[in-house]
Design a protein around this motif. Sequence first.
Motif, PDB file in Angstrom:
ATOM      1  N   SER A  73      34.348  54.788  44.068  1.00 36.50           N
ATOM      2  CA  SER A  73      34.828  54.242  42.798  1.00 36.50           C
ATOM      3  C   SER A  73      33.907  54.659  41.647  1.00 36.50           C
ATOM      4  CB  SER A  73      34.914  52.722  42.920  1.00 36.50           C
ATOM      5  OG  SER A  73      34.879  52.112  41.690  1.00 36.50           O
ATOM      6  N   SER A  74      32.601  54.705  41.940  1.00 31.87           N
ATOM      7  CA  SER A  74      31.634  55.100  40.913  1.00 31.87           C
ATOM      8  C   SER A  74      31.884  56.545  40.469  1.00 31.87           C
ATOM      9  CB  SER A  74      30.233  54.939  41.494  1.00 31.87           C
ATOM     10  OG  SER A  74      29.287  55.340  40.593  1.00 31.87           O
ATOM     11  N   ILE A  75      32.204  57.418  41.446  1.00 37.84           N
ATOM     12  CA  ILE A  75      32.503  58.816  41.097  1.00 37.84           C
ATOM     13  C   ILE A  75      33.765  58.873  40.227  1.00 37.84           C
ATOM     14  CG2 ILE A  75      33.174  61.070  42.044  1.00 37.84           C
ATOM     15  CD1 ILE A  75      31.525  60.320  44.540  1.00 37.84           C
ATOM     16  N   PHE A  76      34.776  58.097  40.638  1.00 37.76           N
ATOM     17  CA  PHE A  76      36.039  58.085  39.891  1.00 37.76           C
ATOM     18  C   PHE A  76      35.815  57.640  38.438  1.00 37.76           C
ATOM     19  CE2 PHE A  76      39.745  55.520  38.542  1.00 37.76           C
ATOM     20  CZ  PHE A  76      40.681  56.536  38.490  1.00 37.76           C
ATOM     21  N   PHE A  77      35.091  56.528  38.289  1.00 35.66           N
ATOM     22  CA  PHE A  77      34.844  56.049  36.920  1.00 35.66           C
ATOM     23  C   PHE A  77      33.905  56.991  36.165  1.00 35.66           C
ATOM     24  CE2 PHE A  77      36.786  52.200  38.440  1.00 35.66           C
ATOM     25  CZ  PHE A  77      37.483  51.764  37.327  1.00 35.66           C
ATOM     26  N   GLY A  78      33.018  57.681  36.902  1.00 38.79           N
ATOM     27  CA  GLY A  78      32.145  58.672  36.273  1.00 38.79           C
ATOM     28  C   GLY A  78      32.967  59.780  35.628  1.00 38.79           C
ATOM     29  N   ILE A  79      34.063  60.171  36.314  1.00 36.83           N
ATOM     30  CA  ILE A  79      34.951  61.200  35.755  1.00 36.83           C
ATOM     31  C   ILE A  79      35.616  60.653  34.491  1.00 36.83           C
ATOM     32  CG2 ILE A  79      37.073  62.511  36.198  1.00 36.83           C
ATOM     33  CD1 ILE A  79      36.166  62.554  39.178  1.00 36.83           C
ATOM     34  N   LEU A  80      36.028  59.367  34.554  1.00 33.58           N
ATOM     35  CA  LEU A  80      36.686  58.775  33.373  1.00 33.58           C
ATOM     36  C   LEU A  80      35.712  58.613  32.205  1.00 33.58           C
ATOM     37  CD1 LEU A  80      39.017  56.029  34.865  1.00 33.58           C
ATOM     38  CD2 LEU A  80      39.506  58.414  34.446  1.00 33.58           C
ATOM     39  N   TYR A  81      34.451  58.257  32.542  1.00 30.36           N
ATOM     40  CA  TYR A  81      33.446  58.104  31.478  1.00 30.36           C
ATOM     41  C   TYR A  81      32.872  59.453  31.054  1.00 30.36           C
ATOM     42  CZ  TYR A  81      32.719  52.993  32.160  1.00 30.36           C
ATOM     43  OH  TYR A  81      32.839  51.641  32.220  1.00 30.36           O
ATOM     44  N   SER A  82      33.121  60.493  31.880  1.00 25.88           N
ATOM     45  CA  SER A  82      32.544  61.826  31.657  1.00 25.88           C
ATOM     46  C   SER A  82      31.010  61.777  31.690  1.00 25.88           C
ATOM     47  CB  SER A  82      33.036  62.390  30.333  1.00 25.88           C
ATOM     48  OG  SER A  82      32.433  63.624  30.072  1.00 25.88           O
ATOM     49  N   GLU A  83      30.465  61.328  32.840  1.00 25.20           N
ATOM     50  CA  GLU A  83      29.004  61.211  32.966  1.00 25.20           C
ATOM     51  C   GLU A  83      28.522  61.811  34.271  1.00 25.20           C
ATOM     52  OE1 GLU A  83      27.598  57.207  32.607  1.00 25.20           O
ATOM     53  OE2 GLU A  83      28.692  56.941  30.742  1.00 25.20           O
ATOM     54  N   GLY A 135      29.384  53.875  36.556  1.00 25.16           N
ATOM     55  CA  GLY A 135      30.350  54.978  36.508  1.00 25.16           C
ATOM     56  C   GLY A 135      29.660  56.289  36.181  1.00 25.16           C
ATOM     57  N   ASP A 136      29.177  56.972  37.207  1.00 22.58           N
ATOM     58  CA  ASP A 136      28.452  58.222  36.970  1.00 22.58           C
ATOM     59  C   ASP A 136      28.656  59.098  38.199  1.00 22.58           C
ATOM     60  OD1 ASP A 136      25.636  59.122  35.241  1.00 22.58           O
ATOM     61  OD2 ASP A 136      26.081  60.080  37.157  1.00 22.58           O
ATOM     62  N   VAL A 137      29.165  60.306  37.980  1.00 22.05           N
ATOM     63  CA  VAL A 137      29.492  61.179  39.115  1.00 22.05           C
ATOM     64  C   VAL A 137      28.239  61.465  39.943  1.00 22.05           C
ATOM     65  CG1 VAL A 137      30.477  63.390  39.791  1.00 22.05           C
ATOM     66  CG2 VAL A 137      31.373  62.217  37.803  1.00 22.05           C
ATOM     67  N   GLY A 138      27.122  61.729  39.268  1.00 26.15           N
ATOM     68  CA  GLY A 138      25.880  62.076  39.973  1.00 26.15           C
ATOM     69  C   GLY A 138      25.395  60.950  40.862  1.00 26.15           C
ATOM     70  N   TYR A 139      25.265  59.753  40.267  1.00 24.15           N
ATOM     71  CA  TYR A 139      24.795  58.608  41.044  1.00 24.15           C
ATOM     72  C   TYR A 139      25.781  58.263  42.155  1.00 24.15           C
ATOM     73  CZ  TYR A 139      21.346  57.927  37.371  1.00 24.15           C
ATOM     74  OH  TYR A 139      20.318  58.100  36.497  1.00 24.15           O
ATOM     75  N   GLY A 140      27.070  58.389  41.855  1.00 27.42           N
ATOM     76  CA  GLY A 140      28.090  58.115  42.868  1.00 27.42           C
ATOM     77  C   GLY A 140      27.920  59.037  44.063  1.00 27.42           C
ATOM     78  N   LEU A 141      27.702  60.334  43.785  1.00 23.70           N
ATOM     79  CA  LEU A 141      27.531  61.299  44.882  1.00 23.70           C
ATOM     80  C   LEU A 141      26.269  60.994  45.687  1.00 23.70           C
ATOM     81  CD1 LEU A 141      28.585  64.642  43.184  1.00 23.70           C
ATOM     82  CD2 LEU A 141      29.748  63.488  45.057  1.00 23.70           C
TER      83      LEU A 141
END
Lengths: 90, 654
Positions: free
Chosen positions: B399-409, B362-368
């Motif tokens: 999904s990783s971007i979404f959870f990244g937002i929830l985890y704030s990462e 869950g990480d916005v950067g890695y998701g992108l």
Amino acid sequence: MADLVSNVTAVGMSVEAIKATQIGMKALAAAIAISTTAFAAAWAEMAIGSAAVGATAENKDVFGLVLLLTVIPETIVIFGLVVALLLIFS
Amino acid sequence: MFTPSQMSRLLIVASKDQLTIVIKELYRSHLFHIEDFVVDGREGYDGFSIGMPLTGASEVSSELVKVRSIENFFLIHPGDIEIKEKRHYADLKSTIEHELPTIERELEDLTNKRSKLEVTLKECEQKIAEIIPFMEIPIELEMFRGYKGFTVVAGYISKDVKIPEPVDVFISSGKTKRFIVAIFPNERRIDIEHVLQEANFHAVPIPAETGTPKTRIDIYNDQIAHAKMEIEGINQKLADIKLTHTEFLVACEEILKMDVERTEVPLRFATIDQVFVAEGWVPTDTVTSIKDALNSVTQGKIFVTELEIGKNDPVPVEYNNPSFAQPSQLLMDTYSRPKYTELDPTILISIVFPIFFGIILGDVGYGLLLLGMCLVLRKFVKGEEGQQLLIVLRNASISSIFFGILYSEFLGFPLPWLYVLPSRHLNIGGEGGHGPNIPGLMMMAIWIGIIHITLGRTLAIINHVRQDRGSHRIKTVLANAGWIFVIWGILALIWSMISMPFMPDLTGLPPIVMGLNVSALIGIVALIAGVIFIFSESPLEIVELPTIFSHSLSYSRLVAVGLSSVAIAMVVNYISIGMLIEPQFKQITLVGVIFIVIGVIVFLAGHVLNTLLGIIGGSLHSIRLHYVEFFTKFYKGGGKKYSPFGFKRTFTED
């Protein structure tokens, strides 16, 4: 408490030192948990991994399956990591 | 949805003179999954035997072999070829007869010529190698041979020698290895050979050449250059042939493959005197259209009927999923295709797999990064499976971007809003902050595990209701319900005794009997009932009870693998920014600039590595949770793939 402190100081340790020792013990315990399980997982993956490479050499189609079989023992180290995390953070 | 496509068993009977037309129609429809006929004395098939291939089968096969060998020579892979327009079957059929032998002949001529030139090339090189040692001796090569009373020897020596007169000797300079040519009268031969042997003499042949060594070498070099030029020309011609004929060859392969399949298919039918019988499977909703089509092409001279499906019939399985879930069929096939009577969990996997992946990575950067990678790769990767895998990964990255937002990462850095899910921010680099909420994360993972396992057991109940009969059905259904009772019974018991975060706190309920409150009593009753149900189906299953704990705890990998990824990200950030880059900004020096560059490299390399680890860890562990923890509860698999007669044509049309 005063007795305890005086007893402790009698053996040459202050309360701070005892607290520090406890934290150190926790860290050591966590290290043991993670290192032994990591070793176990690595050992298990060693056997599976070499068999997996052999199988892939015979038939490339099984690559996905054997990659998955190779990570099965990672459960061991994950349990170790969980124990270590719980020791340190909770 | 949740079940494979419904299939019907068809029996086709017609006279043999209709065989070709029927085969053509079945091939065109690409729907009929043939059930191979085996002579096993089945009832109703007395006297039937396996059919004979249609006429022309062997010719077509040999032509196919030719085309494939040419394709192989040119390294043409039909899967990688894109064509401008499709070719017509009839046109190809008419040209294939003379075109194919022409290409083959041309190819043979050119390769023969090339191998001859290559032999010449080798010979010239060999001769040059023989002459080179004589370069230092300034006489013509014919002078070394043709004497009656004299012997000439040439070779290498590793020690200095002194050869007694009368001898003509040339010795080249050199420290360890010297070239020697000696000319002496025949009667001195034994003496001189003895002397030479002591100097570790190693003989070389005297070249059968004329003229000075230099002129000979020049001549051979000319020949080599000429041969190389000609080989180059031949290679160019071969490349031209490849370029002009690639589309023709792949189209030929396609129609020949089609013809081979069509001419050989009677081997899978049952025949007797004048009649053939074909059995097979088609999707139920296409039965009428197939019947109509067969009736119309044979003008009614055919008998097609639907047979009843027996309990043990090997019904082929075709997935029946909405389009969003179809790429996940790849994950199902990696494990095993569902049986015809079984629930097909593809939809569940297509929803839950990305969620698990997101929870782990869950990480916005890695998701992108992963999303971008998938979108770019989809343009280059050919083949259905590769595309399916990329779509699965694309969904996972969203999904990783979404959870990244929830985890704030974002690449391990906190985002400007607070986390919604329990925090995974570790205290690396001594920045302080809240630190990770390990108990919260653990509870979240265990809850997911309990729900996932309960879902698995519920699906098992549905499967057994659908598949089993009689008392066995009741027992298996109860046993699976028993597993659910045991899980939730244990939970109720724990809740009544211990207060835990993210779990209902039932410790405050008033005790009823023996200090146990209502939650504990419900838990005990459920636990005992569950164990009895499991025992009544199979006593051996009792030893599996501890798997309730190990399987639920196994879901903690959702947290553990994710945390390790966060830890790597934060360590990379700390080393690159905290230790290498940031301190240099206080006072910029030349060394400082170098440190900044190193810091940037560490930052990039570290995050690329972590992205790769994240993809591997995230996807393998999510899929493993499905295969090992989820599927073992209800899924057997082992269904036969529905592969209808015919194939999707890419290069040709009728």
